[in-house]
Design a protein around this motif. Sequence first.
Motif, PDB file in Angstrom:
ATOM      1  N   THR A  52      -2.374  69.793  36.619  1.00  0.00           N
ATOM      2  CA  THR A  52      -2.457  69.591  38.072  1.00  0.00           C
ATOM      3  C   THR A  52      -1.859  70.819  38.747  1.00  0.00           C
ATOM      4  O   THR A  52      -0.706  71.170  38.512  1.00  0.00           O
ATOM      5  N   GLU A  77      -5.232  68.706  42.875  1.00  0.00           N
ATOM      6  CA  GLU A  77      -6.025  69.395  41.838  1.00  0.00           C
ATOM      7  C   GLU A  77      -5.682  68.748  40.495  1.00  0.00           C
ATOM      8  O   GLU A  77      -4.684  69.084  39.867  1.00  0.00           O
ATOM      9  N   THR A  79      -6.655  67.029  36.650  1.00  0.00           N
ATOM     10  CA  THR A  79      -7.453  66.866  35.433  1.00  0.00           C
ATOM     11  C   THR A  79      -6.661  65.924  34.535  1.00  0.00           C
ATOM     12  O   THR A  79      -5.437  66.090  34.407  1.00  0.00           O
ATOM     13  N   SER A  99     -12.354  65.833  35.017  1.00  0.00           N
ATOM     14  CA  SER A  99     -11.933  66.610  36.179  1.00  0.00           C
ATOM     15  C   SER A  99     -12.168  65.758  37.417  1.00  0.00           C
ATOM     16  O   SER A  99     -13.197  65.086  37.532  1.00  0.00           O
ATOM     17  N   VAL A 100     -11.212  65.806  38.347  1.00  0.00           N
ATOM     18  CA  VAL A 100     -11.283  64.999  39.565  1.00  0.00           C
ATOM     19  C   VAL A 100     -11.492  65.928  40.762  1.00  0.00           C
ATOM     20  O   VAL A 100     -10.631  66.764  41.030  1.00  0.00           O
ATOM     21  N   THR A 174      -9.259  73.329  34.450  1.00  0.00           N
ATOM     22  CA  THR A 174      -8.402  72.753  35.500  1.00  0.00           C
ATOM     23  C   THR A 174      -8.747  73.323  36.884  1.00  0.00           C
ATOM     24  O   THR A 174      -8.429  72.700  37.899  1.00  0.00           O
ATOM     25  N   SER A 177     -11.260  71.291  39.715  1.00  0.00           N
ATOM     26  CA  SER A 177     -10.909  70.252  40.684  1.00  0.00           C
ATOM     27  C   SER A 177     -10.891  70.799  42.111  1.00  0.00           C
ATOM     28  O   SER A 177     -10.979  70.035  43.070  1.00  0.00           O
ATOM     29  N   ASP A 178     -10.743  72.115  42.257  1.00  0.00           N
ATOM     30  CA  ASP A 178     -10.714  72.685  43.600  1.00  0.00           C
ATOM     31  C   ASP A 178     -11.149  74.146  43.633  1.00  0.00           C
ATOM     32  O   ASP A 178     -12.262  74.457  44.028  1.00  0.00           O
ATOM     33  N   HIS A 351     -19.354  71.284  40.507  1.00  0.00           N
ATOM     34  CA  HIS A 351     -18.431  71.282  39.370  1.00  0.00           C
ATOM     35  C   HIS A 351     -19.121  71.194  38.018  1.00  0.00           C
ATOM     36  O   HIS A 351     -18.652  71.778  37.051  1.00  0.00           O
TER      37      HIS A 351
END
Length: 404
Positions: A52, A77, A79, A99-100, A174, A177-178, A351
């Motif tokens: 994160t 951010e 994962t 991944s979020v 990672t 996420s952003d 993504h």
Amino acid sequence: MSNRAVSYAGPGSVEVVDTPYPEFELKDGPGVNPANVGRQVHHGVILKTIATNICGSDQHMVRGRTTAPVGLVLGHEITGEVVEVGRDVEFVKVGDVVSVPFNIACGRCRNCKEGQTGICLNVNPDRPGSAYGYVDMGGWVGGQAEYVLVPYADWNVLKFPDRDQAMEKILDLTMLSDIFPTGFHGAVGAGVTVGSTVYVAGAGPVGLAAATSAHLLGAAVVIVGDLNEDRLAQARSFGCETVDVSKGDPADQIEQILGVPEVDCGIDAVGFEARGHGKDAATEAPATVLNSLMEITRAGGSLGIPGLYVTGDPGAADEAAKQGSLSMRFGLGFAKSHTFVTGQCPVMKYHRGLMQAILADKVSIGKNVKATPISLEDAPQGYAAFDEGAAQKFVLDPHGVIPR
Ligand SMILES: NC(=O)c1ccc[n+]([C@@H]2O[C@H](COP(=O)([O-])OP(=O)(O)OC[C@H]3O[C@@H](n4cnc5c(N)ncnc54)[C@H](O)[C@@H]3O)[C@@H](O)[C@H]2O)c1
Ligand SMILES: [Zn+2]
Ligand SMILES: [Zn+2]
């Protein structure tokens, strides 16, 4: 179950605190919108956080430049590995590594259906758009924590195909996420294509991700501007040209590189905390980058603007900027028929493709932004070093599983 998280402790300070283990319900807490308290989240999953990252967007809050309340758990951010699935989750399974996207989106509203997940209508009672651990974003609890709740999980998460491969490339993945999608969105919004000349304002992680994306999209020349020499050196490390905006307006330095004081595509990876150029570089001048991009981007060109602008800035230098009103020379953009692409990046648009590019070794985003893993307990030091302009992207590793 216990949980630890990074929490905002007032201007200039964060601390790592004990915090409740997530449940499938949004509970009251610092920054939680009253209309969201008690919201049932049986469509969610609970993640054990693998990685994160600390973001420039977090810094706006930690510097006291927003109305973020003390005690807000930070982190958008994220994962992680799925450790619990809610009653209404159909396809995500315990054990999946995912991944979020930093945007929280319902997948059901008009904007989500049109792919505009950055402005979902159903997740934030105050306004369209939401994110984990962020002021005015509905109050979803941040993921700079050992465990975090992810709503609408079937819709939101991106599953990595193979767990071992994911752990091997975790410092690249990672960034999905952003910042990698955000930088890519900036480049796409600026119209970058094969042979483009590109100026990226800002050599922070988002600027470096935008520069990486411009190369991936086939740009001929990518020029990155900042006033931080270490960050400019980081941009040069993967083939970018650089300009030092503390030495003057970028136009002259761009002319020395390209032969003309103009680029095809302009990207703002700075936002409202922009410094002035040349002798004004010591002070903040929030419209600097927007005005400069209008000057140096060709007529008919586009401005990709991932840099964040706010509707209220308690720390602004003047009354207008406190309301988010900036002194923009909009007539210049009109005269040059510029297109402006702004807003939260709709991460989900990009993504999966960017994950495939990472897994197939087409791009080294982790190396380009100098991804640096640190423990969750060291988050305060990571925030301080990032605030001082370290040419690094700090990746919190709450469970000590990232290879060093
Ligand atoms: N739109 C989105 O979805 C989204 C997502 C993530 C981040 N962001 C925003 O993107 C911006 C950049 O994020 P970051 O993590 O790289 O932040 P950062 O603070 O690390 O980087 C900003 C950089 O801009 C430089 N800078 C300041 N004034 C400048 C100027 N006039 N010209 C050139 N460079 C200048 C600073 O020295 C710094 O290196 C932030 O505003 C952040 O909130 C937006
Ligand atoms: Zn971010
Ligand atoms: Zn929605």
